[in-house]
Scaffold this motif. Structure first.
Motif, PDB file in Angstrom:
ATOM      1  N   UNK A   1       0.842  -1.195   0.000  1.00 27.57           N
ATOM      2  CA  UNK A   1       0.000   0.000   0.000  1.00 27.57           C
ATOM      3  C   UNK A   1       0.881   1.250   0.000  1.00 27.57           C
ATOM      4  N   UNK A   2       0.615   2.218   0.855  1.00 27.26           N
ATOM      5  CA  UNK A   2       1.281   3.515   0.748  1.00 27.26           C
ATOM      6  C   UNK A   2       2.795   3.440   0.943  1.00 27.26           C
ATOM      7  N   UNK A   3       3.274   2.544   1.801  1.00 25.62           N
ATOM      8  CA  UNK A   3       4.725   2.418   1.978  1.00 25.62           C
ATOM      9  C   UNK A   3       5.389   1.973   0.684  1.00 25.62           C
ATOM     10  N   UNK A   4       4.723   1.075  -0.047  1.00 31.05           N
ATOM     11  CA  UNK A   4       5.246   0.646  -1.337  1.00 31.05           C
ATOM     12  C   UNK A   4       5.186   1.732  -2.380  1.00 31.05           C
ATOM     13  N   UNK A   5       4.124   2.534  -2.318  1.00 25.83           N
ATOM     14  CA  UNK A   5       4.009   3.653  -3.259  1.00 25.83           C
ATOM     15  C   UNK A   5       5.166   4.624  -3.080  1.00 25.83           C
ATOM     16  N   UNK A   6       5.454   4.996  -1.837  1.00 31.16           N
ATOM     17  CA  UNK A   6       6.568   5.920  -1.602  1.00 31.16           C
ATOM     18  C   UNK A   6       7.905   5.267  -1.950  1.00 31.16           C
ATOM     19  N   UNK A   7       8.040   3.977  -1.687  1.00 32.80           N
ATOM     20  CA  UNK A   7       9.275   3.291  -2.062  1.00 32.80           C
ATOM     21  C   UNK A   7       9.494   3.343  -3.567  1.00 32.80           C
ATOM     22  N   UNK A   8       8.425   3.126  -4.330  1.00 36.04           N
ATOM     23  CA  UNK A   8       8.561   3.154  -5.792  1.00 36.04           C
ATOM     24  C   UNK A   8       8.907   4.559  -6.280  1.00 36.04           C
ATOM     25  N   UNK A   9       8.307   5.581  -5.670  1.00 36.52           N
ATOM     26  CA  UNK A   9       8.595   6.964  -6.063  1.00 36.52           C
ATOM     27  C   UNK A   9      10.043   7.329  -5.755  1.00 36.52           C
ATOM     28  N   UNK A  10      10.549   6.873  -4.621  1.00 36.90           N
ATOM     29  CA  UNK A  10      11.943   7.157  -4.267  1.00 36.90           C
ATOM     30  C   UNK A  10      12.902   6.414  -5.199  1.00 36.90           C
ATOM     31  N   UNK A  11      12.537   5.188  -5.563  1.00 35.38           N
ATOM     32  CA  UNK A  11      13.381   4.434  -6.490  1.00 35.38           C
ATOM     33  C   UNK A  11      13.470   5.133  -7.838  1.00 35.38           C
ATOM     34  N   UNK A  12      12.368   5.734  -8.271  1.00 32.80           N
ATOM     35  CA  UNK A  12      12.381   6.476  -9.533  1.00 32.80           C
ATOM     36  C   UNK A  12      13.366   7.640  -9.487  1.00 32.80           C
ATOM     37  N   UNK A  13      13.662   8.104  -8.282  1.00 35.59           N
ATOM     38  CA  UNK A  13      14.575   9.239  -8.111  1.00 35.59           C
ATOM     39  C   UNK A  13      15.987   8.815  -7.714  1.00 35.59           C
ATOM     40  N   UNK A  14      16.284   7.521  -7.834  1.00 34.98           N
ATOM     41  CA  UNK A  14      17.658   7.074  -7.655  1.00 34.98           C
ATOM     42  C   UNK A  14      17.994   6.437  -6.324  1.00 34.98           C
ATOM     43  N   UNK A  15      16.983   6.189  -5.484  1.00 40.76           N
ATOM     44  CA  UNK A  15      17.222   5.554  -4.189  1.00 40.76           C
ATOM     45  C   UNK A  15      16.874   4.072  -4.255  1.00 40.76           C
ATOM     46  N   UNK A  16      17.608   3.265  -3.500  1.00 39.87           N
ATOM     47  CA  UNK A  16      17.158   1.926  -3.172  1.00 39.87           C
ATOM     48  C   UNK A  16      16.155   2.093  -2.040  1.00 39.87           C
ATOM     49  N   UNK A  17      14.984   1.504  -2.151  1.00 41.84           N
ATOM     50  CA  UNK A  17      13.952   1.699  -1.133  1.00 41.84           C
ATOM     51  C   UNK A  17      13.354   0.356  -0.732  1.00 41.84           C
ATOM     52  N   UNK A  18      13.262   0.141   0.559  1.00 46.29           N
ATOM     53  CA  UNK A  18      12.784  -1.127   1.102  1.00 46.29           C
ATOM     54  C   UNK A  18      11.508  -0.903   1.900  1.00 46.29           C
ATOM     55  N   UNK A  19      10.398  -1.483   1.424  1.00 51.95           N
ATOM     56  CA  UNK A  19       9.134  -1.512   2.161  1.00 51.95           C
ATOM     57  C   UNK A  19       8.940  -2.926   2.693  1.00 51.95           C
ATOM     58  N   UNK A  20       8.527  -3.038   3.942  1.00 56.39           N
ATOM     59  CA  UNK A  20       8.399  -4.356   4.555  1.00 56.39           C
ATOM     60  C   UNK A  20       7.089  -4.458   5.334  1.00 56.39           C
ATOM     61  N   UNK A  21       6.635  -5.683   5.532  1.00 63.92           N
ATOM     62  CA  UNK A  21       5.498  -5.934   6.407  1.00 63.92           C
ATOM     63  C   UNK A  21       5.986  -6.012   7.849  1.00 63.92           C
ATOM     64  N   UNK A  22       5.187  -5.489   8.769  1.00 64.84           N
ATOM     65  CA  UNK A  22       5.532  -5.543  10.179  1.00 64.84           C
ATOM     66  C   UNK A  22       5.578  -6.979  10.688  1.00 64.84           C
ATOM     67  N   UNK A  23       6.382  -7.202  11.716  1.00 63.58           N
ATOM     68  CA  UNK A  23       6.334  -8.480  12.416  1.00 63.58           C
ATOM     69  C   UNK A  23       4.907  -8.775  12.844  1.00 63.58           C
ATOM     70  N   UNK A  24       4.499 -10.038  12.735  1.00 68.26           N
ATOM     71  CA  UNK A  24       3.170 -10.511  13.122  1.00 68.26           C
ATOM     72  C   UNK A  24       2.078 -10.128  12.118  1.00 68.26           C
ATOM     73  N   UNK A  25       2.452  -9.487  11.022  1.00 70.14           N
ATOM     74  CA  UNK A  25       1.446  -8.963  10.099  1.00 70.14           C
ATOM     75  C   UNK A  25       1.853  -9.238   8.649  1.00 70.14           C
ATOM     76  N   UNK A  26       0.877  -9.114   7.749  1.00 79.11           N
ATOM     77  CA  UNK A  26       1.175  -9.281   6.329  1.00 79.11           C
ATOM     78  C   UNK A  26       1.823 -10.616   6.037  1.00 79.11           C
ATOM     79  N   UNK A  27       2.852 -10.583   5.190  1.00 77.73           N
ATOM     80  CA  UNK A  27       3.576 -11.801   4.833  1.00 77.73           C
ATOM     81  C   UNK A  27       4.759 -12.072   5.740  1.00 77.73           C
ATOM     82  N   UNK A  28       5.027 -11.189   6.705  1.00 83.69           N
ATOM     83  CA  UNK A  28       6.097 -11.435   7.662  1.00 83.69           C
ATOM     84  C   UNK A  28       5.666 -12.479   8.679  1.00 83.69           C
ATOM     85  N   UNK A  29       6.645 -13.123   9.309  1.00 85.32           N
ATOM     86  CA  UNK A  29       6.352 -14.102  10.344  1.00 85.32           C
ATOM     87  C   UNK A  29       6.056 -13.430  11.680  1.00 85.32           C
ATOM     88  N   UNK A  30       6.022 -14.240  12.701  1.00 84.02           N
ATOM     89  CA  UNK A  30       5.766 -13.740  14.046  1.00 84.02           C
ATOM     90  C   UNK A  30       4.439 -14.192  14.594  1.00 84.02           C
TER      91      UNK A  30
END
Length: 312
Positions: free
Chosen positions: A44-73
């Motif tokens: 969602x929004x974290x990925x959107x900002x990551x993609x926008x920053x990548x377009x401007x030359x940054x490596x950008x990492x969006x992740x799911x929180x522990x216990x949530x999404x596709x992350x474990x916990x």
């Protein structure tokens, strides 16, 4: 974008790594960790900002929180502020292992509660060189004092009593209880920002199957209510901070409190007419934020001066 995994202690974290256009694995890039809101996921929004920053030359990492999404916990659907802050540090750990990331040029951008977690992580992790918050929320203050910050901290005492009773019931065999992050059925008393949060998370606008709008009640609130993302920020956060928020956001008080408490380099960008959720995906507000964040990170994540030929 590359789907990746990394470790936060025993937890396997799921992330999406956004790489710059014309990425060269032999290069050395600045990097930014983007931290999603409470109840959100990396797509969602974290990925959107990551993609926008990548377009401007940054490596950008969006992740799911522990216990949530596709992350474990375990347990699932736990909102644990301490774990969320450690997630940020673990994401920085991962970036430090990538040959194409300059380890001295790492920043963090957090949205909503992710902004509070980003600030809290940067206070004690000096590998983070710059922080940007977008519609920042100090989750502990929000739960104790209400969306508008108008209640005393003690207003949460009845909820804590209910959480204690529920935890005892679960210890004796009752099913776990869950509460939503955003209102399932907003009414005339629901703050505008939370009505719009319902529209974002629970309609096709940004609905995602991994964002379940489900929070473990008893164990989450006991952790959230005692948490203060901005405690000691004036003493410990020396890194530059950019704060972007809308003038019409009911959550604006979090950003103004943070701005007032900071003693280090800081910049507040108040966008006229913007509400809290506008900065999640409305192009006008996202682009405004990116237009502020890119030069901010460029300034505060600078390349090291080249060593003159024959020296070093």
């Amino acid at each position: 974008m590359d789907a990746i995994t990394f470790r936060n202690g025993p937890v396997a974290m799921a992330g999406n790594l956004h790489l710059p256009v014309d990425f060269d694995p032999r290069g050395s890039y600045p990097a930014v960790v983007t931290v999603h809101p409470g109840g959100g996921v990396k797509e969602q929004t974290a990925g959107l900002y990551a993609s926008k920053l990548a377009e401007q030359g940054f490596v950008a990492l969006a992740h799911d929180a522990s216990h949530q999404g596709e992350s474990g916990g375990e347990p699932r659907f736990l909102e644990d502020p301490a774990a969320r802050v450690e997630d940020v540090r673990a994401a920085v750990d991962h970036l430090q292992t990538l040959d194409y990331v300059d380890p001295e040029r790492i920043g963090v951008l957090g949205i909503c509660a992710g902004g509070g977690y980003a600030v809290n992580a940067a206070m004690t992790d000096h590998r983070v060189k710059a922080v940007t918050t977008v519609s920042a929320v100090n989750i502990g203050s929000a739960y104790r004092r209400g969306w508008y910050g108008s209640e005393p901290d003690s207003a949460g005492l009845p909820t804590l009593a209910a959480a204690a009773a529920q935890r005892t019931a679960e210890a004796r065999g009752a099913d776990a209880a869950y509460i939503p992050y955003v209102p399932v059925e907003p009414d005339e008393n629901t703050p505008r920002d939370l009505v719009e949060a319902h529209d974002y998370y629970l309609t096709p606008r940004a609905r995602h199957p991994h964002a379940r709008n489900r929070k473990l009640f008893a164990k989450s609130v006991a952790k959230i209510y005692a948490f203060d993302a901005f405690h000691l920020v004036g003493e410990l956060l020396t890194r530059p901070v950019l704060m972007v928020a809308g003038s019409e956001a009911g959550s604006l008080w979090h950003t103004t409190e943070l701005h007032a408490a900071l003693r280090g380099p800081k910049r507040l960008v108040l966008v006229e007419g913007g509400a809290h959720m506008d900065f999640y995906d409305v192009p006008k507000y996202v682009e405004r934020t990116v237009s502020e964040a890119v030069p901010f990170f460029t300034e505060h994540l600078p390349k090291a001066p080249a060593t003159p030929a024959g020296q070093g």
